[in-house]
Design an enzyme around this catalytic site. Structure first.
Site, PDB file in Angstrom:
ATOM      1  N   GLY A  13     -33.297 -18.117 -17.465  1.00 12.67           N
ATOM      2  CA  GLY A  13     -32.244 -18.065 -18.276  1.00 12.67           C
ATOM      3  C   GLY A  13     -31.285 -19.249 -17.569  1.00 12.67           C
ATOM      4  N   ARG A  38     -35.485 -20.549 -23.268  1.00 12.36           N
ATOM      5  CA  ARG A  38     -35.982 -21.002 -24.387  1.00 12.36           C
ATOM      6  C   ARG A  38     -35.832 -22.326 -24.990  1.00 12.36           C
ATOM      7  NH1 ARG A  38     -34.179 -15.945 -27.446  1.00 12.36           N
ATOM      8  NH2 ARG A  38     -32.215 -16.429 -26.315  1.00 12.36           N
ATOM      9  N   VAL A  65     -39.157 -14.737 -21.985  1.00 12.67           N
ATOM     10  CA  VAL A  65     -39.564 -13.963 -21.133  1.00 12.67           C
ATOM     11  C   VAL A  65     -39.846 -12.539 -21.885  1.00 12.67           C
ATOM     12  CG1 VAL A  65     -37.700 -14.658 -19.165  1.00 12.67           C
ATOM     13  CG2 VAL A  65     -37.175 -13.061 -20.890  1.00 12.67           C
ATOM     14  N   TYR A 157     -27.297  -1.935 -25.245  1.00 11.84           N
ATOM     15  CA  TYR A 157     -27.046  -2.876 -23.977  1.00 11.84           C
ATOM     16  C   TYR A 157     -26.643  -2.126 -22.754  1.00 11.84           C
ATOM     17  CZ  TYR A 157     -25.270  -6.575 -21.358  1.00 11.84           C
ATOM     18  OH  TYR A 157     -24.734  -7.410 -20.105  1.00 11.84           O
ATOM     19  N   LYS A 161     -29.101  -2.086 -19.320  1.00 14.28           N
ATOM     20  CA  LYS A 161     -28.614  -2.445 -18.058  1.00 14.28           C
ATOM     21  C   LYS A 161     -28.661  -1.022 -17.058  1.00 14.28           C
ATOM     22  CE  LYS A 161     -27.613  -6.913 -18.465  1.00 14.28           C
ATOM     23  NZ  LYS A 161     -28.506  -7.760 -17.680  1.00 14.28           N
ATOM     24  N   GLY A 188     -18.388  -7.660 -14.548  1.00 14.66           N
ATOM     25  CA  GLY A 188     -17.711  -7.153 -15.588  1.00 14.66           C
ATOM     26  C   GLY A 188     -17.522  -8.557 -16.571  1.00 14.66           C
ATOM     27  N   LEU A 189     -16.392  -8.559 -17.087  1.00 14.62           N
ATOM     28  CA  LEU A 189     -16.418  -9.582 -18.125  1.00 14.62           C
ATOM     29  C   LEU A 189     -16.403 -11.177 -17.242  1.00 14.62           C
ATOM     30  CD1 LEU A 189     -13.301  -8.259 -19.856  1.00 14.62           C
ATOM     31  CD2 LEU A 189     -15.690  -8.742 -21.051  1.00 14.62           C
ATOM     32  N   THR A 192     -18.813 -16.712 -20.802  1.00 14.24           N
ATOM     33  CA  THR A 192     -20.168 -17.511 -21.011  1.00 14.24           C
ATOM     34  C   THR A 192     -20.633 -17.433 -22.433  1.00 14.24           C
ATOM     35  OG1 THR A 192     -21.710 -15.598 -20.756  1.00 14.24           O
ATOM     36  CG2 THR A 192     -21.029 -16.620 -18.675  1.00 14.24           C
TER      37      THR A 192
HETATM   38  P1  NDP Z   1     -25.623 -16.904 -21.396  1.00 16.65           P
HETATM   39  O1  NDP Z   1     -25.721 -16.462 -23.103  1.00 16.65           O
HETATM   40  O2  NDP Z   1     -24.656 -17.902 -21.393  1.00 16.65           O
HETATM   41  O3  NDP Z   1     -26.986 -17.220 -20.949  1.00 16.65           O
HETATM   42  C1  NDP Z   1     -28.059 -16.434 -20.887  1.00 16.65           C
HETATM   43  C2  NDP Z   1     -29.401 -17.083 -20.515  1.00 16.65           C
HETATM   44  O4  NDP Z   1     -30.297 -16.225 -20.805  1.00 16.65           O
HETATM   45  C3  NDP Z   1     -29.432 -18.182 -21.279  1.00 16.65           C
HETATM   46  O5  NDP Z   1     -29.955 -19.450 -20.412  1.00 16.65           O
HETATM   47  C4  NDP Z   1     -30.562 -18.065 -22.289  1.00 16.65           C
HETATM   48  O6  NDP Z   1     -31.291 -19.300 -22.476  1.00 16.65           O
HETATM   49  C5  NDP Z   1     -31.285 -17.022 -21.505  1.00 16.65           C
HETATM   50  N1  NDP Z   1     -32.389 -16.109 -22.247  1.00 16.65           N
HETATM   51  C6  NDP Z   1     -31.922 -15.330 -23.175  1.00 16.65           C
HETATM   52  N2  NDP Z   1     -32.926 -14.511 -23.814  1.00 16.65           N
HETATM   53  C7  NDP Z   1     -33.993 -15.487 -23.220  1.00 16.65           C
HETATM   54  C8  NDP Z   1     -35.424 -15.200 -23.346  1.00 16.65           C
HETATM   55  N3  NDP Z   1     -35.994 -14.166 -24.231  1.00 16.65           N
HETATM   56  N4  NDP Z   1     -36.233 -15.883 -22.411  1.00 16.65           N
HETATM   57  C9  NDP Z   1     -35.716 -16.703 -21.536  1.00 16.65           C
HETATM   58  N5  NDP Z   1     -34.197 -16.745 -21.525  1.00 16.65           N
HETATM   59  C10 NDP Z   1     -33.525 -16.323 -22.226  1.00 16.65           C
HETATM   60  O7  NDP Z   1     -24.973 -15.341 -20.721  1.00 16.65           O
HETATM   61  P2  NDP Z   1     -24.763 -14.960 -19.201  1.00 16.65           P
HETATM   62  O8  NDP Z   1     -24.828 -16.323 -18.516  1.00 16.65           O
HETATM   63  O9  NDP Z   1     -23.287 -14.380 -19.487  1.00 16.65           O
HETATM   64  O10 NDP Z   1     -25.880 -13.981 -19.110  1.00 16.65           O
HETATM   65  C11 NDP Z   1     -26.803 -14.103 -17.922  1.00 16.65           C
HETATM   66  C12 NDP Z   1     -27.013 -12.735 -17.495  1.00 16.65           C
HETATM   67  O11 NDP Z   1     -25.617 -12.026 -17.035  1.00 16.65           O
HETATM   68  C13 NDP Z   1     -27.412 -11.741 -18.587  1.00 16.65           C
HETATM   69  O12 NDP Z   1     -28.723 -10.844 -17.969  1.00 16.65           O
HETATM   70  C14 NDP Z   1     -26.202 -10.711 -19.070  1.00 16.65           C
HETATM   71  O13 NDP Z   1     -26.777  -9.552 -19.533  1.00 16.65           O
HETATM   72  C15 NDP Z   1     -25.639 -10.611 -17.725  1.00 16.65           C
HETATM   73  N6  NDP Z   1     -24.257 -10.357 -17.545  1.00 16.65           N
HETATM   74  C16 NDP Z   1     -23.425 -11.035 -18.375  1.00 16.65           C
HETATM   75  C17 NDP Z   1     -22.096 -10.849 -18.419  1.00 16.65           C
HETATM   76  C18 NDP Z   1     -21.209 -11.490 -19.011  1.00 16.65           C
HETATM   77  O14 NDP Z   1     -19.725 -10.992 -19.376  1.00 16.65           O
HETATM   78  N7  NDP Z   1     -21.105 -12.879 -19.274  1.00 16.65           N
HETATM   79  C19 NDP Z   1     -21.679  -9.611 -17.510  1.00 16.65           C
HETATM   80  C20 NDP Z   1     -22.690  -8.763 -16.779  1.00 16.65           C
HETATM   81  C21 NDP Z   1     -23.959  -9.126 -16.951  1.00 16.65           C
HETATM   82  P3  NDP Z   1     -32.032 -19.441 -23.958  1.00 16.65           P
HETATM   83  O15 NDP Z   1     -31.354 -19.000 -25.022  1.00 16.65           O
HETATM   84  O16 NDP Z   1     -32.160 -21.130 -23.785  1.00 16.65           O
HETATM   85  O17 NDP Z   1     -33.347 -18.728 -24.026  1.00 16.65           O
HETATM   86  C1  8X3 Z   2     -21.488  -7.798 -19.818  1.00 13.13           C
HETATM   87  C2  8X3 Z   2     -20.141  -7.209 -19.534  1.00 13.13           C
HETATM   88  O1  8X3 Z   2     -18.643  -5.266 -20.327  1.00 13.13           O
HETATM   89  O2  8X3 Z   2     -19.463  -6.891 -21.929  1.00 13.13           O
HETATM   90  O3  8X3 Z   2     -22.521  -7.229 -19.271  1.00 13.13           O
HETATM   91  O4  8X3 Z   2     -20.842  -5.046 -21.292  1.00 13.13           O
HETATM   92  S1  8X3 Z   2     -19.582  -6.106 -20.683  1.00 13.13           S
END
Ligand code: NDP
Ligand code: 8X3
Length: 258
Positions: A13, A38, A65, A157, A161, A188-189, A192
């Site tokens: 990702g 993807r 994935v 979700y 997690k 947390g937040l 992205t």
């Molecule tokens: P984004 O949506 O910006 O990035 C998510 C990434 O995951 C993208 O590169 C996307 O690429 C990839 N992805 C999603 N599904 C697939 C798949 N099936 N196969 C391969 N790649 C995949 O979000 P974030 O950077 O915020 O998220 C990254 C991680 O951080 C996640 O696990 C999220 O749950 C976690 N997180 C995020 C928080 C937030 O507030 N933003 C807080 C806490 C945790 P593509 O679509 O090109 O496949």
């Molecule tokens: C992303 C943070 O608070 O939206 O994992 O669940 S929250």
């Protein structure tokens, strides 16, 4: 300090958000980057940016994935010089939909469980034996505060997690006796594409999530990830929990009105 120069860091990702920022920060340290997602064009943009700014190698490939066979095929098929992965960042993940259980869409639930839990497992299963054999490695999992505290409509979700946190603890136990390290980073937040994906492309609704606060940035999370990965080899950072100053729990956010 663990020196990552010329080491291979594999990030799932990496086409946006935390994965993209982490790729850039690991490249800054001289690591070689194996990145997947993807969206091929977005990955190519990240590769180009890294190649322009740093003297490291990047190998990118399209991989979903959620597809076990594709994960096996892709990881078996990577060129030999890319096989000795030192750090795996299990970052690919998403939240899809924001509904009560009684109104939730089955396809949203499947997307979250298949990506956040099963995808993480498929990739880890493919990479870990090599780390154990080479007596070197670090698995870093992207958890969330959503894996520690449930909130209304977070349901599936949250469950995914919570599962990441259980798997992180389980990996740490199963790997006892090996030098492989295991860390979960639980933010947390973070602003992205996460909320745009959660709200199925509704950018206006997504922007409200971060309105009136200073959210974490993907670079803030990447800093923590790189810090954990660069501790001395005998130090295991088990968990990093981080929030914006404006947040105290998933439901407690201090918003300024203008
Ligand atoms: P984004 O949506 O910006 O990035 C998510 C990434 O995951 C993208 O590169 C996307 O690429 C990839 N992805 C999603 N599904 C697939 C798949 N099936 N196969 C391969 N790649 C995949 O979000 P974030 O950077 O915020 O998220 C990254 C991680 O951080 C996640 O696990 C999220 O749950 C976690 N997180 C995020 C928080 C937030 O507030 N933003 C807080 C806490 C945790 P593509 O679509 O090109 O496949
Ligand atoms: C992303 C943070 O608070 O939206 O994992 O669940 S929250």
């Amino acid at each position: 300090m663990t020196n990552l120069k010329n080491k291979i860091v594999f990030i799932t990702g990496a086409s946006s958000g935390i994965g993209r920022s982490s790729a850039i920060k690991f490249a800054e340290l001289g690591a070689n980057l194996l990145i997947c997602a993807r969206r091929k064009e977005r990955l190519e943009e990240v590769s180009k940016e890294i190649a322009l700014r740093y003297k490291t190698n990047v190998h990118s490939f399209q991989m979903d994935v959620r597809d076990h066979q594709e994960v096996e095929r892709s990881l078996n098929g990577i060129p030999a010089e890319w096989k000795n992965i030192s750090v795996l960042l299990n970052n690919a993940g998403l939240s899809s939909g924001f509904d009560t259980i009684q109104e939730g869409a089955i396809e949203d639930w499947e997307a979250m469980i298949d990506t956040n839990v099963k995808g993480l497992l498929y990739v880890t299963r493919a990479v870990l034996p090599g780390m154990i054999e080479r007596k070197e490695g670090h698995i870093i999992n992207l958890g969330s505060v959503a894996g520690r505290m449930v909130y209304p409509k977070g349901n599936v979700y949250n469950a995914s997690k919570f599962a990441v946190r259980a798997l992180n603890e389980g990996m740490k136990m199963d790997l006892l006796g090996t030098p492989v390290r295991v860390t979960t980073v639980d933010p947390g937040l973070v602003e992205t594409e996460f909320s745009v994906v959660r709200f199925h492309g509704d950018k206006e609704r997504a922007s409200i999530v971060y309105k009136g606060i200073t959210p974490l940035t993907p670079d803030d999370i990447a800093d923590a990830i790189v810090w954990a990965a660069t501790r001395p080899a005998h130090v295991n950072i088990n968990e990093i929990v981080m929030m914006p100053v404006d947040q105290a729990s998933p439901m407690m956010v201090n918003r300024k009105s203008n």
